[in-house]
Write an enzyme that holds these catalytic residues in place. Structure first.
Site, short mmCIF file in Angstrom:
data_model
loop_
_atom_site.label_atom_id
_atom_site.label_comp_id
_atom_site.label_asym_id
_atom_site.label_seq_id
_atom_site.Cartn_x
_atom_site.Cartn_y
_atom_site.Cartn_z
CB VAL A 16 26.81 7.64 24.98
CG1 VAL A 16 28.08 8.26 25.12
CG2 VAL A 16 26.41 7.50 23.62
CB ILE A 134 35.60 11.38 13.46
CG1 ILE A 134 35.21 10.46 12.66
CG2 ILE A 134 36.59 12.34 12.58
CD1 ILE A 134 34.34 10.61 11.62
CG ASP A 199 21.83 12.27 14.31
OD1 ASP A 199 21.98 12.48 15.72
OD2 ASP A 199 22.64 11.89 13.64
CE LYS A 203 25.53 13.07 14.64
NZ LYS A 203 25.23 11.73 13.98
N1 HSE Z 1 22.14 8.15 15.44
C1 HSE Z 1 23.25 8.58 15.60
C2 HSE Z 1 24.02 8.04 14.05
C3 HSE Z 1 24.27 8.34 16.61
O1 HSE Z 1 23.20 7.16 13.68
O2 HSE Z 1 24.80 8.64 13.64
C4 HSE Z 1 25.40 9.30 16.67
O3 HSE Z 1 25.16 10.60 16.97
#
Ligand code: HSE
Length: 436
Positions: A16, A134, A199, A203
Site C-alpha cells: 500500500v 470504494i 479480515d 471491516k
Molecule cells: N486482504 C484484503 C482483501 C486486502 O483481500 O480484501 C484489503 O483489505
C-alpha cells in the site's frame, strides 16, 4: 489557486505504501489542481531495511516514532498493519494532535472506541480500511448521512472473492489460487485472516459502528471463513441457481441488529453474484435513499492508495482552509428514536435457509434416513440433488436446501446428521443469503 503544501510521513513500505508513493508521483499535479493541496513526502519509516523504492527525496528511518516527533510531518500515513506498533503510532500521533490516515482495519476493529473518542474524531481517517478503493466510509458518513440504515450486504474481502472466482472458472485448487492472490498483493500478511473471515469481520465491525451501532465491537460479529467450500459445492450451488460468495451482513430487525460474516448462496441474478475477482461491493438499504450499491477494487496497492490519498486530500483541504478538521458523526448518532442503544442479536437466533452437502455411503434407504433426521427438528427440504453414482463410487453426495431455520436448531440437526452411520465424511453447510 493558492497551493498549500502538506508534508507527509509514511509508516511502512509494503504494497500500500508503495502504491501511495507511485500515485503521488503519477498524479501530484492533478491532485494540486483539484484540491489546492500540494503533497510532499518528507519522511518514510519502516522497521525493515530500506528497499529499492524511489522515496521521492524523503528521509528514511527505521524508527517509526520519528514520524510523530518530526515537526516537518503534517500528516502521518499509518500503513504498517497489525495492532501493536500501529496502535502505538496512532496513539502517539493523536496525543501530539497530528492527523493520521490509516488503512488498518484490525486496529480499528479492536481499538476503534478508544481511537475515535475525543480528538480521534477530528484527526483520524480510515477510508482505506474498508473495501479498498470504494469510498464507502465517505458514502456512509456523508452521502447517506440523512438515512436510517436497514441492511448492508458486502463482498468485503477481495482475496476470498478472487479465490471463489478462480475455483469456479478453472476448477483450480484452493491453495494454488491463494498463492496467486498473495503474489498479486491482495492477501493479508497472514492469509488466514482472509480465508478465515477475520479480515472481513474487522471491516464489518467498522461498518457496524459507523452505520448501525456507534460502537466498535468485533465480538458481536459472527465469523466463518471459506476453507470448507470445494469446487463441488460451487458447482452444486450453480445447479440450484446460486453463486457462493463470502459476505458481510448487517440487518436491522425487530429483534435487534444482526452482524455476521460467512459464505452465502446468492441468487445468480443478484447484483452481488456478479461482483467478480478482487472486486468488492457493498449494498446498503436505507429509508431515504433506498437501495444503493458501492463497488470497486477491494485490494491491491494502487486501489488502496487511492482511498488513502482521498483522506489525505480531505484533511489537507481542511487544514489549508484553517477550519480545523472533522469527519465523523457523534458516536451516539445511531441511537433509535427513543434514544436507546441498538441491541445485537445472538447468532443462535438468526434464521437462514441452508445448503447441505451430505456425503453418504451408496446403499438403499440413505435418503430416507437423512430426511427423517431433519424432520425430527421440524426442518423441511425445499430442493434436493443426488446424481447417479458411477459403478466405482463408494460415496455419493446428497445436496439439500432447507427452509429458514434458526441457527441453534440447524446446528443441533447437523450434529444429529453427522452422527448417522450412513454419513461418510464431513457435511458441508452453507447459509443462503437473506433476500438482498
Ligand atoms: N486482504 C484484503 C482483501 C486486502 O483481500 O480484501 C484489503 O483489505
Amino acid at each position: 489557486m493558492t497551493l498549500t503544501e502538506i508534508r507527509l510521513g509514511i509508516a511502512g513500505l509494503g504494497t500500500v505504501a508503495q502504491g501511495v508513493l507511485e500515485l503521488i508521483r503519477r498524479n501530484h499535479v492533478l491532485m494540486q489542481q483539484r484540491s489546492g493541496v500540494s503533497l510532499r513526502v518528507v519522511r518514510v519509516a519502516s522497521r525493515r531495511a530500506k528497499p529499492e523504492v524511489d522515496l521521492q527525496g524523503a528521509q528514511f528511518s527505521t524508527e517509526i516514532k520519528d514520524l510523530v516527533t518530526d515537526p516537518d510531518v503534517d500528516i502521518i500515513l499509518e500503513l504498517i498493519g497489525g495492532d501493536t506498533v500501529a496502535l502505538k503510532l496512532i496513539r502517539g500521533a493523536l496525543a501530539a494532535k497530528k492527523p493520521v490516515v490509516t488503512a488498518n482495519k484490525a486496529v480499528l476493529a479492536a481499538h476503534g472506541n478508544e481511537l475515535m473518542s475525543g480528538r480521534g474524531q477530528q484527526l483520524l481517517r480510515f477510508e482505506a480500511a474498508v473495501a479498498g478503493a470504494i469510498p464507502i466510509i465517505q458514502g456512509m458518513s456523508g452521502g447517506l448521512a440523512a438515512n436510517r440504515l436497514a441492511s448492508l450486504f458486502g463482498i468485503i474481502n477481495g482475496t476470498c472473492n478472487y479465490i471463489f472466482g478462480e475455483m469456479e472458472a478453472n476448477g483450480t485448487a484452493f491453495d494454488e489460487v491463494l498463492a496467486e492472490a498473495q503474489r498479486l498483493g491482495y492477501a493479508e500478511a497472514e492469509p488466514s485472516f482472509d480465508i478465515d473471515g477475520i479480515d472481513a469481520a474487522h471491516k464489518l465491525t467498522i461498518l457496524l459502528a459507523l452505520g448501525f451501532t456507534g460502537t466498535f465491537d468485533l465480538s458481536s460479529v459472527f465469523i466463518e471463513g471459506i476453507r470448507h467450500v470445494t469446487v463441488a459445492d460451487i458447482r452444486f450451488a450453480a445447479e440450484l441457481g446460486y453463486k457462493i460468495k463470502h459476505l458481510g451482513i448487517i440487518q436491522n430487525t425487530e429483534a435487534g441488529v444482526e452482524a455476521r460474516v460467512h459464505c452465502a448462496l446468492v441468487p445468480l441474478n443478484a447484483l452481488l453474484a456478479n461482483v467478480n475477482g478482487v472486486m468488492n461491493a457493498v449494498q446498503i438499504n436505507s429509508d431515504g435513499a433506498g437501495e444503493t450499491l458501492f463497488s470497486g477494487p477491494g485490494a491491491g496497492g494502487a486501489a488502496t492508495a487511492s482511498a488513502v490519498l482521498s483522506d489525505v486530500l480531505a484533511l489537507g483541504k481542511q487544514m489549508s482552509a484553517g477550519n480545523g478538521i472533522g469527519v465523523m458523526p457523534e458516536s451516539d448518532s445511531n441511537k433509535d428514536q427513543s434514544g436507546r442503544q441498538p441491541v445485537l442479536v445472538s447468532m443462535d437466533d438468526v434464521a437462514s435457509a441452508n445448503y447441505l452437502r451430505i456425503p453418504t455411503i451408496d446403499q438403499p434407504g440413505v435418503f430416507a434416513k437423512v430426511t427423517q433426521a431433519l424432520s425430527e427438528f421440524a426442518i423441511s427440504i425445499d430442493a434436493a440433488i443426488q446424481h447417479e453414482a458411477s459403478s466405482d463410487q463408494a460415496v455419493v453426495d446428497i445436496v439439500l436446501l432447507t427452509n429458514d431455520v434458526a441457527e441453534g436448531t440447524m446446528n443441533a440437526a447437523l450434529e444429529r446428521l453427522q452422527s448417522l452411520d450412513i454419513v461418510a465424511a464431513d457435511i458441508v453447510r452453507l447459509r443462503v443469503a437473506p433476500t438482498l
